[in-house]
Scaffold this motif. Structure first.
Motif, PDB file in Angstrom:
ATOM      1  N   TRP A  47      -5.308   0.995  70.577  1.00 33.52           N
ATOM      2  CA  TRP A  47      -6.726   1.080  70.898  1.00 33.52           C
ATOM      3  C   TRP A  47      -7.537   0.539  69.722  1.00 33.52           C
ATOM      4  CZ3 TRP A  47      -8.641   2.822  75.576  1.00 33.52           C
ATOM      5  CH2 TRP A  47      -7.699   3.411  76.433  1.00 33.52           C
ATOM      6  N   ARG A  48      -8.615  -0.189  70.060  1.00 34.43           N
ATOM      7  CA  ARG A  48      -9.440  -0.783  69.021  1.00 34.43           C
ATOM      8  C   ARG A  48     -10.924  -0.595  69.339  1.00 34.43           C
ATOM      9  NH1 ARG A  48      -6.472  -6.685  68.108  1.00 34.43           N
ATOM     10  NH2 ARG A  48      -4.637  -5.904  66.985  1.00 34.43           N
ATOM     11  N   ALA A  49     -11.721  -0.478  68.292  1.00 35.79           N
ATOM     12  CA  ALA A  49     -13.169  -0.411  68.454  1.00 35.79           C
ATOM     13  C   ALA A  49     -13.719  -1.820  68.522  1.00 35.79           C
ATOM     14  CB  ALA A  49     -13.791   0.349  67.286  1.00 35.79           C
ATOM     15  N   GLY A  50     -14.744  -2.010  69.352  1.00 38.51           N
ATOM     16  CA  GLY A  50     -15.327  -3.340  69.483  1.00 38.51           C
ATOM     17  C   GLY A  50     -16.553  -3.335  70.368  1.00 38.51           C
ATOM     18  N   ARG A  51     -16.879  -4.487  70.930  1.00 41.54           N
ATOM     19  CA  ARG A  51     -18.088  -4.647  71.735  1.00 41.54           C
ATOM     20  C   ARG A  51     -17.923  -4.212  73.181  1.00 41.54           C
ATOM     21  NH1 ARG A  51     -20.487 -10.624  70.106  1.00 41.54           N
ATOM     22  NH2 ARG A  51     -20.872 -10.224  67.875  1.00 41.54           N
ATOM     23  N   ASP A  52     -16.706  -4.160  73.665  1.00 42.67           N
ATOM     24  CA  ASP A  52     -16.464  -3.902  75.076  1.00 42.67           C
ATOM     25  C   ASP A  52     -16.689  -2.424  75.406  1.00 42.67           C
ATOM     26  OD1 ASP A  52     -15.655  -3.770  77.683  1.00 42.67           O
ATOM     27  OD2 ASP A  52     -13.588  -4.408  77.330  1.00 42.67           O
ATOM     28  N   VAL A  53     -17.801  -2.144  76.068  1.00 39.85           N
ATOM     29  CA  VAL A  53     -18.129  -0.763  76.439  1.00 39.85           C
ATOM     30  C   VAL A  53     -17.913  -0.520  77.936  1.00 39.85           C
ATOM     31  CG1 VAL A  53     -19.805  -0.530  74.570  1.00 39.85           C
ATOM     32  CG2 VAL A  53     -20.582  -1.263  76.840  1.00 39.85           C
ATOM     33  N   SER A  54     -17.214  -1.424  78.598  1.00 39.07           N
ATOM     34  CA  SER A  54     -17.099  -1.360  80.055  1.00 39.07           C
ATOM     35  C   SER A  54     -16.225  -0.208  80.542  1.00 39.07           C
ATOM     36  CB  SER A  54     -16.557  -2.680  80.600  1.00 39.07           C
ATOM     37  OG  SER A  54     -15.253  -2.927  80.127  1.00 39.07           O
ATOM     38  N   ILE A  55     -15.380   0.344  79.669  1.00 43.32           N
ATOM     39  CA  ILE A  55     -14.550   1.482  80.068  1.00 43.32           C
ATOM     40  C   ILE A  55     -14.839   2.681  79.165  1.00 43.32           C
ATOM     41  CG2 ILE A  55     -12.210   2.334  80.484  1.00 43.32           C
ATOM     42  CD1 ILE A  55     -11.344  -0.533  81.023  1.00 43.32           C
ATOM     43  N   ASN A  56     -14.348   2.658  77.936  1.00 42.83           N
ATOM     44  CA  ASN A  56     -14.586   3.755  76.990  1.00 42.83           C
ATOM     45  C   ASN A  56     -15.606   3.331  75.941  1.00 42.83           C
ATOM     46  OD1 ASN A  56     -11.500   3.935  77.831  1.00 42.83           O
ATOM     47  ND2 ASN A  56     -12.163   5.999  77.311  1.00 42.83           N
ATOM     48  N   TYR A  57     -16.440   4.270  75.523  1.00 43.99           N
ATOM     49  CA  TYR A  57     -17.363   3.965  74.434  1.00 43.99           C
ATOM     50  C   TYR A  57     -17.699   5.237  73.670  1.00 43.99           C
ATOM     51  CZ  TYR A  57     -21.159   5.792  77.408  1.00 43.99           C
ATOM     52  OH  TYR A  57     -21.966   6.594  78.186  1.00 43.99           O
ATOM     53  N   VAL A  58     -18.185   5.039  72.455  1.00 39.62           N
ATOM     54  CA  VAL A  58     -18.593   6.145  71.601  1.00 39.62           C
ATOM     55  C   VAL A  58     -19.983   5.848  71.071  1.00 39.62           C
ATOM     56  CG1 VAL A  58     -17.458   5.118  69.579  1.00 39.62           C
ATOM     57  CG2 VAL A  58     -17.938   7.571  69.611  1.00 39.62           C
ATOM     58  N   MET A  59     -20.804   6.888  70.912  1.00 38.35           N
ATOM     59  CA  MET A  59     -22.192   6.724  70.534  1.00 38.35           C
ATOM     60  C   MET A  59     -22.557   7.683  69.407  1.00 38.35           C
ATOM     61  SD  MET A  59     -25.467   7.060  73.149  1.00 38.35           S
ATOM     62  CE  MET A  59     -24.800   5.743  74.185  1.00 38.35           C
ATOM     63  N   ALA A  60     -23.299   7.196  68.439  1.00 40.38           N
ATOM     64  CA  ALA A  60     -23.770   8.028  67.327  1.00 40.38           C
ATOM     65  C   ALA A  60     -25.290   8.130  67.358  1.00 40.38           C
ATOM     66  CB  ALA A  60     -23.314   7.444  65.997  1.00 40.38           C
ATOM     67  N   ALA A  61     -25.796   9.308  67.019  1.00 40.43           N
ATOM     68  CA  ALA A  61     -27.246   9.523  66.983  1.00 40.43           C
ATOM     69  C   ALA A  61     -27.583  10.461  65.835  1.00 40.43           C
ATOM     70  CB  ALA A  61     -27.727  10.114  68.306  1.00 40.43           C
ATOM     71  N   THR A  62     -28.807  10.361  65.344  1.00 40.98           N
ATOM     72  CA  THR A  62     -29.236  11.204  64.239  1.00 40.98           C
ATOM     73  C   THR A  62     -30.465  12.015  64.647  1.00 40.98           C
ATOM     74  OG1 THR A  62     -30.586   9.402  63.327  1.00 40.98           O
ATOM     75  CG2 THR A  62     -28.343   9.624  62.487  1.00 40.98           C
ATOM     76  N   LYS A  63     -30.636  13.137  63.978  1.00 40.58           N
ATOM     77  CA  LYS A  63     -31.809  13.984  64.224  1.00 40.58           C
ATOM     78  C   LYS A  63     -32.755  13.872  63.038  1.00 40.58           C
ATOM     79  CE  LYS A  63     -31.766  18.025  66.301  1.00 40.58           C
ATOM     80  NZ  LYS A  63     -31.582  19.471  66.612  1.00 40.58           N
TER      81      LYS A  63
END
Length: 250
Positions: free
Chosen positions: A230-246
């Motif tokens: 598994w690799r991280a990259g641009r393809d968000v069509s199946i699995n993706y991860v998101m970061a947010a700050t408060k």
């Protein structure tokens, strides 16, 4: 503290996953795909936190003194390695079987993790707050996403970070994320996922924004057949991860 009937808890999902608890740590077991994906998830979380607090991922304990909450922690696949990176880790799950398995495994490895059988909603009401809150592969398994996300965002202290991962609701995720993964490759037990519960990145972003968070990154996680990893990259069509700050004033 024990889990009550929080709005987000889906009792059928809790029972289904609870039945898998004793085999959760088996890399060739029913959670094989999660084991294979874990290094990518861990690197993403580590690097996002390090960027936020100004430490190097190459340091011996880059997450030292960082308080992390893993919501829907299962048997602790993320909790233990994060603790070994120096973080103070709390893992919560609505399944008592999962928490029991997580505690047993942590005791066997000597890894300090505070596991609790409770819900995000109940923990938020207690006034607990954390530097980092994780909701990894959990939003697609709950009865009420609004309730879960509101609680998770509340649990992030001002200036803190939230990281969430899920599956995108696309034709590709239906074919590959469910069809191939559950019925052909047997990476996960059949019936693990309901495509209708998958969230598009725009939808997950809206939940975060509506609860006072600012999305800082969206990254795809895809399987490379050639590299067999598994690799991280641009393809968000199946699995993706998101970061947010408060913001610090919240």
């Amino acid at each position: 503290m024990t889990a009550t009937a929080a709005e987000s808890i889906d009792t059928e999902e809790i029972s289904r996953f609870g039945a898998l608890s004793q085999d959760w740590w088996n890399p060739e077991g029913p959670m094989r795909a999660l084991h294979q994906m874990n290094p990518v998830r861990l690197r993403y979380i580590r690097d996002r936190i390090c960027a936020r607090i100004g430490t190097s991922p190459d340091e011996p304990n880059p997450l030292k003194s960082v308080q992390i909450l893993d919501v829907g922690c299962g048997a602790g696949l993320l909790c233990e390695p994060l603790a070994r990176l120096g973080a103070t880790v709390t893992g919560i799950d609505a399944s008592p079987e999962m928490i029991e398995a997580a505690r047993a495994h942590a005791a066997g490895t000597g890894t300090p993790v505070d596991y609790r059988h409770t819900s995000a909603e109940d923990l938020a009401k207690s006034g607990a707050r954390f530097d980092v809150v994780l909701a990894m592969e959990v939003v697609e398994h709950v009865a009420d996403v609004d309730s879960l996300m509101a609680a998770c965002c509340t649990l992030v202290r001002g200036g803190g970070v939230m990281v969430a991962a899920t599956l995108n609701r696309t034709a590709r995720s239906l074919v590959f994320g469910i069809g191939a993964a559950e019925y052909v490759l047997r990476w996960a037990p059949r019936g693990t996922h309901d495509w209708r519960k998958f969230l598009r990145p725009s939808e997950l972003s809206r939940y975060l924004r509506d609860n006072g968070m600012a999305v800082s990154d969206i990254t795809g996680i895809a399987y490379s057949p050639l590299a067999r990893e598994w690799r991280a990259g641009r393809d968000v069509s199946i699995n993706y991860v998101m970061a947010a700050t408060k913001p610090t004033d919240l």
